[in-house]
Design an enzyme around this catalytic site. Structure first.
Site, PDB file in Angstrom:
ATOM      1  N   GLU A  42       3.202   5.483   0.274  1.00 19.43           N
ATOM      2  CA  GLU A  42       3.969   5.130  -0.662  1.00 19.43           C
ATOM      3  C   GLU A  42       4.069   4.762  -1.710  1.00 19.43           C
ATOM      4  OE1 GLU A  42       6.513   2.908   1.650  1.00 19.43           O
ATOM      5  OE2 GLU A  42       5.702   0.586   0.058  1.00 19.43           O
ATOM      6  N   CYS A  72       6.790  -3.865  -1.643  1.00 18.85           N
ATOM      7  CA  CYS A  72       5.244  -2.663  -0.696  1.00 18.85           C
ATOM      8  C   CYS A  72       5.399  -2.799   0.901  1.00 18.85           C
ATOM      9  CB  CYS A  72       4.094  -4.068  -1.122  1.00 18.85           C
ATOM     10  SG  CYS A  72       3.612  -4.518  -3.078  1.00 18.85           S
TER      11      CYS A  72
END
Ligand code: SAH
Length: 337
Positions: free
Chosen positions: A89, A330
């Site tokens: 991502e 994250c």
């Protein structure tokens, strides 16, 4: 086969020379890739057909796909599918000073920091340079705007993938390429000392950020297993060397975890540790995740911590909270898809 996006311009020059072509063709190819943004060799209309066929044989044009986009206020989050079906991502933040993209450097991470979602997925493999380059190209294409700043703070430990990360940085920094200024590139590490030493020798003006998160070995050992290998004394010795060689100010990241590392004593210990170092501290409100038990410190506690650092004349800012509504901590998007 190597991706065409894995190559620095000097690699391409060498390649063309090796096949008895003129060196300047490298510039032409770079222009197609990074200025005109084509996605096949066929579109490179100023190259002769035989050369296009040769390039097609020697390099791939593999791409990533954006599987999912989550949009929040001044933040977008992208989930990418890699050529081997792995997922990573990137997070885009729209700041007043420009668009900053936080990219991933590995599929998963082996550093095992207690508070971090990415570490719940063990490292599967490092990313290749092209997989980092394409995070930028794809997001720029999606938003039809330029990215001005790149931070290597997504999934993974950049210094666990040092060679590819440095190659990636040189590719995007090249003024023939995406041309992102070195001072607009920040690499963040949990503190892999030999790689900090190596970076000091690279002669590249990027920013170095250290995920510190604790002012003592006792506490840091508990939060970040890497500290048992490279404890604070070793880390700071390497940072001093880094500073002496590069003259670059170091950023310290410090996540504020409720009742873990946010007491006034912790603040004073941090100030003592950083005294005399040309640095800047970024206090980060913890982004809570449903899988981990850590909580974020209250605003009041963060302010009290900040005040102590200020009183001790440490440069400090509190990071703006971006993205909690788009699961932007994250590894969060990756771990829920
Ligand atoms: N491995 C590198 C870069 C990736 S992590 C490093 O350790 O620096 C990027 C930053 O996000 C690190 O400072 C990390 O400690 C922090 N981080 C991890 N999980 C977080 C969370 N839930 N909320 C806020 N910051 C987090």
């Amino acid at each position: 086969m190597k991706s065409i996006y894995d190559l620095e311009i000097i690699d391409l020059e060498e390649y063309f020379l090796s096949i008895n072509e003129k060196k300047y063709k490298a510039k032409q190819v770079y222009e197609w890739l990074y200025k005109k943004r084509v996605s096949s060799f066929k579109e490179m209309t100023n190259l002769k057909k035989s050369l296009i066929e040769q390039l097609e044989k020697d390099f791939s044009f593999d791409s990533l796909t954006i599987l999912k986009t989550e949009k929040g206020k001044r933040v977008n989050k992208y989930l990418f599918l890699l050529p081997d079906q792995e997922k990573i991502e990137a997070v885009l933040m729209f700041h007043d000073y420009g668009n900053s993209l936080c990219i991933s450097t590995e599929v998963g991470c082996n550093m095992g920091c207690a508070f971090c979602e990415s570490g719940r997925l063990k490292k599967v493999r490092p990313l290749k340079p092209f997989e980092m380059v394409l995070q930028i190209l794809l997001v720029e294409a999606a938003i039809k705007e330029r990215i001005s700043h790149v931070v290597l703070m997504g999934i993974g430990e950049p210094f666990d993938n040092y060679d590819s990360v440095l190659r990636f940085i040189r590719i995007i920094n090249s003024n023939q390429g995406i041309d992102i200024g070195a001072r607009h590139i920040t690499v963040s590490t949990c503190g892999i000392v030999p790689k900090i030493e190596q970076l000091s020798q690279e002669n590249i003006q990027i920013n170095l950020a250290i995920s510190l998160h604790a002012p003592t070995n006792e506490l840091r050992d508990k939060l970040m297993p890497i500290n048992r290998v490279y404890p604070i004394e070793k880390l700071f010795k390497a940072l001093k060397k880094y500073y002496d060689l590069t003259n670059r100010r170091i950023t310290f990241e410090y996540i504020m975890l409720d009742n873990v590392n946010d007491s006034l004593e912790d603040a004073q210990a941090l100030a003592d540790l950083l005294r005399g170092i040309n640095c800047y501290v970024n206090l980060i409100p913890y982004n809570e995740t449903s899988h981990l038990q850590f909580k974020k410190s209250s605003h009041l506690k963060i302010m009290a911590f900040y005040d102590i650092l200020k009183k001790n004349k440490i440069n400090v800012t509190i990071r703006k909270e971006f993205g909690s509504e788009v699961s932007a901590a994250c590894g969060q998007l990756r771990s829920t898809n």
